[in-house]
Design an enzyme around this catalytic site. Structure first.
Site, PDB file in Angstrom:
ATOM      1  N   GLU A  74       0.830  -1.212   0.000  1.00 24.59           N
ATOM      2  CA  GLU A  74       0.000   0.000   0.000  1.00 24.59           C
ATOM      3  C   GLU A  74       0.862   1.259   0.000  1.00 24.59           C
ATOM      4  O   GLU A  74       1.298   1.716   1.055  1.00 24.59           O
ATOM      5  CB  GLU A  74      -0.926   0.009   1.229  1.00 24.59           C
ATOM      6  CG  GLU A  74      -1.830   1.241   1.251  1.00 24.59           C
ATOM      7  CD  GLU A  74      -2.741   1.300   2.478  1.00 24.59           C
ATOM      8  OE1 GLU A  74      -2.563   0.511   3.410  1.00 24.59           O
ATOM      9  OE2 GLU A  74      -3.632   2.157   2.481  1.00 24.59           O
ATOM     10  N   LYS A  96      -2.752  -1.910  -2.936  1.00 28.09           N
ATOM     11  CA  LYS A  96      -3.765  -1.036  -2.333  1.00 28.09           C
ATOM     12  C   LYS A  96      -3.299   0.390  -2.555  1.00 28.09           C
ATOM     13  O   LYS A  96      -2.177   0.744  -2.198  1.00 28.09           O
ATOM     14  CB  LYS A  96      -3.888  -1.349  -0.834  1.00 28.09           C
ATOM     15  CG  LYS A  96      -4.889  -0.441  -0.124  1.00 28.09           C
ATOM     16  CD  LYS A  96      -5.391  -1.084   1.152  1.00 28.09           C
ATOM     17  CE  LYS A  96      -6.288  -0.153   1.915  1.00 28.09           C
ATOM     18  NZ  LYS A  96      -6.991  -0.826   3.000  1.00 28.09           N
ATOM     19  N   SER A 117      -9.846   4.592   1.259  1.00 29.91           N
ATOM     20  CA  SER A 117     -10.739   5.749   1.096  1.00 29.91           C
ATOM     21  C   SER A 117     -10.023   7.051   1.445  1.00 29.91           C
ATOM     22  O   SER A 117     -10.407   8.117   0.952  1.00 29.91           O
ATOM     23  CB  SER A 117     -12.026   5.582   1.887  1.00 29.91           C
ATOM     24  OG  SER A 117     -11.763   5.376   3.251  1.00 29.91           O
ATOM     25  N   GLY A 118      -9.031   6.983   2.303  1.00 26.70           N
ATOM     26  CA  GLY A 118      -8.102   8.096   2.488  1.00 26.70           C
ATOM     27  C   GLY A 118      -8.660   9.394   3.041  1.00 26.70           C
ATOM     28  O   GLY A 118      -8.046  10.430   2.851  1.00 26.70           O
ATOM     29  N   GLY A 119      -9.832   9.353   3.638  1.00 29.44           N
ATOM     30  CA  GLY A 119     -10.384  10.594   4.185  1.00 29.44           C
ATOM     31  C   GLY A 119     -11.419  11.233   3.262  1.00 29.44           C
ATOM     32  O   GLY A 119     -11.915  12.331   3.536  1.00 29.44           O
ATOM     33  N   ARG A 133     -12.274   3.948   6.846  1.00 24.12           N
ATOM     34  CA  ARG A 133     -13.189   5.013   7.258  1.00 24.12           C
ATOM     35  C   ARG A 133     -14.507   5.029   6.480  1.00 24.12           C
ATOM     36  O   ARG A 133     -15.583   5.159   7.062  1.00 24.12           O
ATOM     37  CB  ARG A 133     -12.496   6.376   7.129  1.00 24.12           C
ATOM     38  CG  ARG A 133     -11.554   6.646   8.258  1.00 24.12           C
ATOM     39  CD  ARG A 133     -10.622   7.780   7.943  1.00 24.12           C
ATOM     40  NE  ARG A 133      -9.535   7.393   7.039  1.00 24.12           N
ATOM     41  CZ  ARG A 133      -8.561   8.202   6.643  1.00 24.12           C
ATOM     42  NH1 ARG A 133      -8.555   9.464   7.048  1.00 24.12           N
ATOM     43  NH2 ARG A 133      -7.602   7.774   5.863  1.00 24.12           N
TER      44      ARG A 133
HETATM   45  P1  13P Z   1      -9.045   4.364   4.782  1.00 25.80           P
HETATM   46  O1  13P Z   1     -10.040   3.715   3.874  1.00 25.80           O
HETATM   47  O2  13P Z   1      -9.663   4.932   6.021  1.00 25.80           O
HETATM   48  O3  13P Z   1      -8.132   5.309   4.094  1.00 25.80           O
HETATM   49  O4  13P Z   1      -8.107   3.210   5.337  1.00 25.80           O
HETATM   50  C1  13P Z   1      -7.662   2.234   4.489  1.00 25.80           C
HETATM   51  C2  13P Z   1      -6.396   1.682   5.014  1.00 25.80           C
HETATM   52  O5  13P Z   1      -6.298   0.495   5.223  1.00 25.80           O
HETATM   53  C3  13P Z   1      -5.243   2.575   5.206  1.00 25.80           C
HETATM   54  O6  13P Z   1      -4.086   1.841   5.466  1.00 25.80           O
END
Ligand code: 13P
Length: 613
Positions: free
Chosen positions: A460, A502, A544-546, A575
């Site tokens: 990721e 990811k 989703s990153g915020g 999130r």
């Molecule tokens: P978010 O979807 O909240 O960004 O988190 C995904 C995630 O696994 C971050 O490492």
């Protein structure tokens, strides 16, 4: 000797190695660097300037060095005694700016349609290479000619500029005896040579290749032309599929700027070294455990739940809602998601945090087993967070120490995949090349340890949404990071069919005034993925990153609409799947059912977003 008539454009490639210290890059209000390219030496400084022929001349050179009787349609160009002779021929210019490890291309604004002249002697092959700009007129003239000269075979390189949906390109694809592509083909074709970032595939056989350390000077376009012409040349000479693949790889890996290798040198090269050819059909029968796990994780129509927030992240969330941050509350919170009815219809895997993996479900089993009993694959976050580089605000991810032992324990507990996150913030001076390289090297080390433990690595690299940058910057950095990541993964011989990416969606920073529309996000993200993620990877999932809950769903749907992709593309949100449930729960288990309902709604919305209208 077979004859091959090349149809394509000869380009003049001017490589300019820029001098960072003296060139005045101007930075605009969007943070994009501009350089005045008036080509006036008083303004412009470069260490070196190399000017070589590219495009169709590469095809001509390779085929001639294979001993074939090759020429370029409509030109007197020849390749004789190691020299490309191009008197009186039309060339278009490309400028290739090399700065540190980066290259960028400047192409002439006007596309020059490739010309065609009926040959006096019918060639054995006509080869439309990727430098050709194919007009409908050229396509119909060629097809008319091929109708008359039925023994002439057609080889077609479907480059990224050839829109496969236009009817004249479709007609050429239908007539082609050999198709070469480096971007996914919309429809399957039996005689198809696929040139990936790290592999060449043909007729169920595959070799891996790497660019080693010269990628800053040779453009991918030129290397793809070298590989394609080598494959065609070898096949036209009646070589076996395996030999063709090996010769093409040897030429790509060993040729230098403007100097590909002669067939005799290439043959010595492949005889002397041990190269592993993989049989992709055989591979399919004997797929390894990690490939099977990866395929199950990428089951179409499902996503992966990221329930792996570290202690610190959960603490912040709970604190902001006055929920006590103790082990019981953290367990009860996670329990809501895992006990949501029908969760197994929507998710193929769940990523856990170490603490949760060891906690107990309502039925007395460990959560890992409880999840597995639902038919969902348990996964585990194994990175140990971000630390600063010395003297810098940039970060790298730690956790490699003792990782092989931890992975073995997790496997014994029942985890079958893992996650490791690297984060890149876009600011005026970051991410730096050094930070990108270091994080990608670490991701590849982690992936290697995972695969050695029969655990599927999710790699990721996240370009962080929080920032004040235009979408263009995200496009550039995500592309660059993915290139670096796949170079490192290839170098460390990661089995990409047992590995999942990811990644962030490509969009303008959260604090940027002009937010990207879903249509822009869909197009930009799909384009970056198609151009920078190898076809052989098991799959791509998004964080989703915020983004807001609805934004993450809408943008996901737009990306899917810009498919098809060679891999399954789906969501792996934390999130955007969990936040509404947390709001409903409020730390009070009497709200658990409405929290489950809120979670279920996000699962339904996001799996619906995976469907094309
Ligand atoms: P978010 O979807 O909240 O960004 O988190 C995904 C995630 O696994 C971050 O490492």
């Amino acid at each position: 000797m077979p004859s091959i008539l090349i149809v394509g454009n000869v380009t003049k490639d001017v490589y300019l190695r820029l001098d960072n210290r003296v060139n005045n890059f101007e930075t605009d209000q969007n943070g994009i660097k501009w350089l005045d390219l008036s080509f006036d030496n008083s303004h412009f400084n470069y260490y070196s300037r190399v000017s070589i022929y590219g495009g169709a001349s590469i095809s001509l050179e390779v085929l001639s060095r294979f001993g074939l009787n090759a020429s370029i349609s409509g030109t007197p160009a020849t390749f004789l005694d190691g020299q490309f002779i191009a008197k009186d021929i039309h060339t278009t210019y490309r400028y290739i700016l090399c700065q540190d490890e980066n290259t960028s291309h400047l192409e002439p604004s006007e596309e020059v349609y490739t010309s065609w002249q009926v040959p006096t002697i019918n060639p054995d092959w006509i080869y439309l290479d990727s430098s050709a700009v194919i007009s409908p007129k050229l396509a119909s003239e060629l097809l008319d000619y091929l109708n008359l000269s039925r023994n002439t075979k057609l080889a077609l390189f479907v480059g990224r500029h050839a829109n496969q949906n236009t009817s004249h390109i479709k007609d050429l694809i239908a007539r082609a005896d050999l198709i070469i592509n480096s971007v996914p083909l919309e429809e399957k074709h039996d005689n198809n040579i696929y040139i990936g970032k790290s592999c060449i595939e043909y007729q169920g056989r595959k070799v891996d290749w790497t660019l080693s350390n010269k990628r800053d000077i040779l453009t991918r376009l030129s290397i793809h032309l070298t590989i394609a012409a080598s494959m065609l040349g070898a096949l036209a000479l009646g070589k076996s599929t395996d030999d063709a693949l090996l010769l093409a790889r040897a030429n790509a890996e060993n040729s230098k700027l403007s100097s590909t290798l002669n067939l005799s040198t290439l043959e010595k090269n492949i005889a002397g070294e041990y190269y592993r050819i993989q049989n992709t059909n055989e591979r399919k029968e004997k797929v390894s455990e990690i490939e099977i796990t990866a395929q199950k994780l990428m089951a179409p129509g499902k996503g992966i739940l990221a329930a792996d927030e570290s202690g610190g992240s959960i603490h912040k969330k709970f604190e902001s809602m006055n929920i006590p941050d103790d082990e019981q509350h953290r367990r009860d919170y996670r329990n809501i998601f895992f006990t949501t009815p029908d969760i197994e219809k929507y998710v193929s895997g769940i990523i856990l945090f170490d603490e949760t993996a060891r906690q107990t479900a309502d039925n007395g089993k460990k959560f890992v087993e409880y999840i597995r009993d639902l038919g969902i694959i348990p996964g585990i976050k194994v990175d140990q967070g971000l630390v600063n580089f010395e003297n810098s605000d940039e970060k790298y991810t730690q956790g490699l120490d003792g990782l092989p032992e931890r992975l073995k324990d997790y496997y014994d507990m029942g985890a079958r995949f893992a996650k490791w996150r690297a984060a890149f913030e876009i600011t005026d001076n970051s991410p730096s090349d050094a930070a990108i390289k270091k994080n990608c090297e670490i991701l590849a080390d982690y992936a290697r340890d995972c695969q050695a433990a029969n655990i599927v690595p999710i790699v990721e690299p996240e370009v962080v949404y929080d920032g004040d940058y235009p979408i263009k910057k995200n496009i550039d950095y995500t592309s660059k990071i993915l290139d670096q990541l796949f170079d490192e993964l290839t170098r460390k011989q990661i089995n990409l069919a047992g590995c999942i990416l990811k990644v962030n969606m490509v969009l303008a920073g959260k604090r940027q005034e002009k937010q990207s529309t879903p249509a822009e996000v869909g197009q930009a993200t799909a384009k970056v993925l198609k151009e920078h993620v190898p076809q052989e990877l098991a799959g791509v999932v998004f964080l989703s990153g915020g983004q807001s809950v609805t934004q993450a769903t809408e943008n996901l749907h737009e990306v899917i609409k810009n498919g098809p992709f060679p891999w399954t593309v789906t969501f792996s949100y934390a999130r955007a799947l969990q936040d509404p449930a947390l709001q409903a729960w409020q730390g009070d288990n009497t709200n658990a059912d409405s929290a489950r309902q809120a979670f279920r709604e996000r699962l339904i919305a996001n799996t619906n977003a995976l469907k094309v209208d």
